[in-house]
Design a protein around this motif. Structure first.
Motif, PDB file in Angstrom:
ATOM      1  N   ILE A  34     -47.606  17.296  31.735  1.00  0.00           N
ATOM      2  CA  ILE A  34     -47.955  17.523  33.148  1.00  0.00           C
ATOM      3  C   ILE A  34     -47.396  18.874  33.614  1.00  0.00           C
ATOM      4  O   ILE A  34     -47.972  19.558  34.461  1.00  0.00           O
ATOM      5  N   HIS A  35     -46.290  19.250  33.002  1.00  0.00           N
ATOM      6  CA  HIS A  35     -45.594  20.478  33.372  1.00  0.00           C
ATOM      7  C   HIS A  35     -46.403  21.745  33.038  1.00  0.00           C
ATOM      8  O   HIS A  35     -46.148  22.810  33.583  1.00  0.00           O
ATOM      9  N   ILE A  36     -47.362  21.620  32.147  1.00  0.00           N
ATOM     10  CA  ILE A  36     -48.139  22.807  31.724  1.00  0.00           C
ATOM     11  C   ILE A  36     -49.389  22.893  32.606  1.00  0.00           C
ATOM     12  O   ILE A  36     -50.254  22.016  32.538  1.00  0.00           O
ATOM     13  N   PRO A  37     -49.506  23.938  33.434  1.00  0.00           N
ATOM     14  CA  PRO A  37     -50.578  23.959  34.453  1.00  0.00           C
ATOM     15  C   PRO A  37     -51.946  24.374  33.900  1.00  0.00           C
ATOM     16  O   PRO A  37     -52.440  25.471  34.171  1.00  0.00           O
ATOM     17  N   THR A  38     -52.560  23.483  33.159  1.00  0.00           N
ATOM     18  CA  THR A  38     -53.847  23.779  32.509  1.00  0.00           C
ATOM     19  C   THR A  38     -55.007  23.651  33.511  1.00  0.00           C
ATOM     20  O   THR A  38     -55.904  22.826  33.344  1.00  0.00           O
ATOM     21  N   VAL A  39     -54.972  24.501  34.520  1.00  0.00           N
ATOM     22  CA  VAL A  39     -55.916  24.347  35.637  1.00  0.00           C
ATOM     23  C   VAL A  39     -57.251  25.040  35.359  1.00  0.00           C
ATOM     24  O   VAL A  39     -57.284  26.190  34.921  1.00  0.00           O
ATOM     25  N   SER A  40     -58.323  24.321  35.623  1.00  0.00           N
ATOM     26  CA  SER A  40     -59.659  24.929  35.661  1.00  0.00           C
ATOM     27  C   SER A  40     -59.944  25.256  37.119  1.00  0.00           C
ATOM     28  O   SER A  40     -60.102  24.348  37.940  1.00  0.00           O
ATOM     29  N   PHE A  41     -60.003  26.547  37.440  1.00  0.00           N
ATOM     30  CA  PHE A  41     -60.167  26.947  38.847  1.00  0.00           C
ATOM     31  C   PHE A  41     -61.634  27.029  39.264  1.00  0.00           C
ATOM     32  O   PHE A  41     -62.015  26.587  40.331  1.00  0.00           O
ATOM     33  N   GLY A  42     -62.439  27.649  38.413  1.00  0.00           N
ATOM     34  CA  GLY A  42     -63.836  27.854  38.801  1.00  0.00           C
ATOM     35  C   GLY A  42     -64.663  28.028  37.560  1.00  0.00           C
ATOM     36  O   GLY A  42     -64.107  27.991  36.455  1.00  0.00           O
ATOM     37  N   PRO A  43     -65.985  28.212  37.717  1.00  0.00           N
ATOM     38  CA  PRO A  43     -66.890  28.221  36.562  1.00  0.00           C
ATOM     39  C   PRO A  43     -66.353  28.937  35.318  1.00  0.00           C
ATOM     40  O   PRO A  43     -66.481  28.439  34.222  1.00  0.00           O
ATOM     41  N   LYS A  44     -65.730  30.106  35.512  1.00  0.00           N
ATOM     42  CA  LYS A  44     -65.243  30.810  34.304  1.00  0.00           C
ATOM     43  C   LYS A  44     -63.758  31.113  34.407  1.00  0.00           C
ATOM     44  O   LYS A  44     -63.226  31.944  33.683  1.00  0.00           O
ATOM     45  N   GLU A  45     -63.100  30.451  35.320  1.00  0.00           N
ATOM     46  CA  GLU A  45     -61.670  30.732  35.545  1.00  0.00           C
ATOM     47  C   GLU A  45     -60.803  29.585  35.052  1.00  0.00           C
ATOM     48  O   GLU A  45     -60.754  28.518  35.680  1.00  0.00           O
ATOM     49  N   LEU A  46     -60.152  29.830  33.912  1.00  0.00           N
ATOM     50  CA  LEU A  46     -59.250  28.821  33.363  1.00  0.00           C
ATOM     51  C   LEU A  46     -57.892  29.459  33.163  1.00  0.00           C
ATOM     52  O   LEU A  46     -57.802  30.664  32.952  1.00  0.00           O
TER      53      LEU A  46
END
Ligand SMILES: CCCCCCCC/C=C\CCCCCCCC(=O)N[C@@H](CC(N)=O)C(=O)O
Ligand SMILES: [Zn+2]
Ligand SMILES: [Zn+2]
Length: 478
Positions: A34-46
């Motif tokens: 959970i500590h690793i912020p593997t966020v998908s922000f937008g269509p091509k933003e990871l």
């Protein structure tokens, strides 16, 4: 019982009991994930740095998985992971477990504890991804690690596919894994992915929890509406601006719900299976939907969560317009996210939308769309469904009802539709309306006990899948 007797199953099942040390290790492993912020922000933003770190992390916490000779590991699309666990009996058709490691963004505001802290408080592990869906990523690998440590060798081969971009449609993860497996000629007995849960407290009157295995999922449309008008000085505005025209159009859409499809949907079957758990007179009403259907469907649409089960939903999710306070806006854009009811198609919904908007100054652009998924079998011959049912009965003996249903969200499993007709979306976890709101919302958390039970579920499920018995019909049907 839907599966055959025990005689052809493995002689000795490895008991799903874990030592105190193992239980501490499993919750610590989840906290670290959970500590690793593997966020998908937008269509091509990871967050590719975090995704790479996550890949290293699973190697470090599940060393046995990575060093076992009959477990092959491949990285696909740079950050997704495909594991092939080779079974000893090639005559048994393989299956696949799915989960995803990316999460939706989580601004700090409103959280009881910071969303990427993975802190344990009051018996819960808090943070983004504890329910959607690092819990599954970690529980699958954890269960495999523990089985391998007990010298388990599966009879039936299986795949584990961990996508890294599910929250932004899975084009580089699930879609590439599916293409690779298809090129290799793989056909799967079934797939199990995230989706539905053991539901608790969603239906007033029904105090008992019930498990819903989603056998289909809704389609989706992201539709952009755009209005262009001539820009000019705001001191002498025209009667209508692009913003006003567009706002009126999207408001009409929000105020005009898509038709109630209760009569033609799977929900009827789900409710009929739940009927006998309700007290009088609800049990009679639900057993006689031919008569009470219209009444029930009106009650269901009153609540915003259950409403999603009876119709295509319309969510206005983005709105952009204007360039300066004193300039008449040349263009206004809105994006609407529809979730298409299994009884409708994308095309039918688009027709309805155009009729509701009924303004030819509004232009439409479909950004992405797909139809609802086919309905997977849930009869007594359906191996994946029956294995889930069997494992639910054993791990959650207090749950009396297991019924097929619809997943209102979308999952990576839809990319694998060419590989199998049996796609089942089920998380072995209790979910109540409050925890439902935490998914993509705030204060997402999982109890340590629930997470341990999820690991236990997968630990048993994998062993149950080693059966070479075809599911058999219920006795009353013979
Ligand atoms: C009689 C039955 C009452 C049932 C009440 C409904 C309770 C709903 C329960 C669970 C639904 C949770 C859906 C979770 C799956 C969502 C996965 C997800 O977030 N997917 C994204 C990304 C994508 N793949 O498109 C999404 O936007 O859907
Ligand atoms: Zn998810
Ligand atoms: Zn999600």
């Amino acid at each position: 019982k839907g599966l055959g007797g025990q005689k052809h199953q493995r002689a000795s099942q490895i008991p799903s009991q874990f030592s105190q040390g193992e239980r501490v290790a499993m919750k610590e492993a989840l906290k670290g994930a959970i500590h690793i912020p593997t966020v998908s922000f937008g269509p091509k933003e990871l967050n590719t740095t975090a995704l790479a770190e996550f890949g290293e992390y699973i190697r470090s916490v599940f060393p046995t998985v990575f060093k076992t000779s009959f477990v092959q590991h491949e990285v696909i699309g740079e950050y997704s992971h495909l594991f092939t666990v080779q079974g000893s009996d090639p005559s048994l058709q393989p299956y696949m477990l799915l989960a995803h490691s990316d999460v939706v963004p989580a601004p700090d505001e409103g959280w009881e504890v910071p969303p990427f802290s993975g802190l344990e408080r009051d018996g819960f592990i808090h943070g983004r991804g504890t329910l959607d869906n690092k819990n599954s990523v970690m529980a699958i690998l954890q269960a495999l690690e523990l089985l391998l440590l007990r010298n388990y060798i599966p009879r039936r081969s299986f795949f584990i596919a961990l996508g890294h971009d599910e929250e932004i449609s899975g084009h580089n993860g699930a879609q590439k894994i599916a293409a690779l497996l298809q090129a290799r000629g793989v056909q799967l007995a079934f797939i199990v992915d995230e989706g539905n849960f053991i539901l608790d407290g969603f239906i007033p009157n029904l105090k008992k929890p019930f498990a819903i295995i989603a056998v289909t999922e809704k389609g989706a449309i992201n539709l952009m509406l755009q209005v262009n008008t001539t820009p000019g000085h705001s001191s002498a505005p025209p009667k209508e601006t692009s913003i006003g025209i567009l706002a009126a159009a999207v408001s009409r859409l929000e105020q005009t719900p898509m038709p109630n499809m209760f009569g033609s949907g799977l929900l009827k079957t789900t409710l009929q299976e739940l009927a006998h758990e309700f007290p009088f007179p609800t049990n009679i009403i639900l057993s006689n939907l031919w008569l009470f259907g219209p009444l029930v469907s009106r009650l269901i649409e009153r609540n915003y969560i259950t409403n999603a089960l009876v119709r295509t939903t319309t969510a206005l999710t983005m709105f952009n317009a204007g360039v300066k306070v004193n300039v008449i806006p040349p263009v206004a854009q809105a994006i609407i996210n529809f979730r298409v009811d299994p009884a409708q198609t994308v095309q039918e919904v688009l027709e309805l939308v155009k009729n509701i908007v009924a303004d030819n100054r509004v232009q439409f652009q479909v950004l992405s769309a797909f139809d609802p998924l086919p309905v997977s079998p849930s009869d007594h011959q359906a191996l994946g469904y029956q294995l889930l049912r069997q494992t639910i009965r054993s791990v959650f003996p207090e749950v009396n009802i297991v019924a097929p249903g619809v997943c209102i969200g979308n999952t990576d499993s839809r990319h694998y539709a060419n590989l199998t007709t049996g796609i089942y979306r089920f998380n072995p976890l209790y979910l109540n309306p409050q925890s439902f709101r935490s998914i993509h919302g705030i204060n997402e958390k999982i109890s340590v006990r629930a997470y341990e039970t999820q690991v236990k579920f997968i630990f048993e499920f994998v062993q149950n899948a080693d059966t070479d018995q075809e599911p058999v019909p219920h006795l009353h049907e013979l």
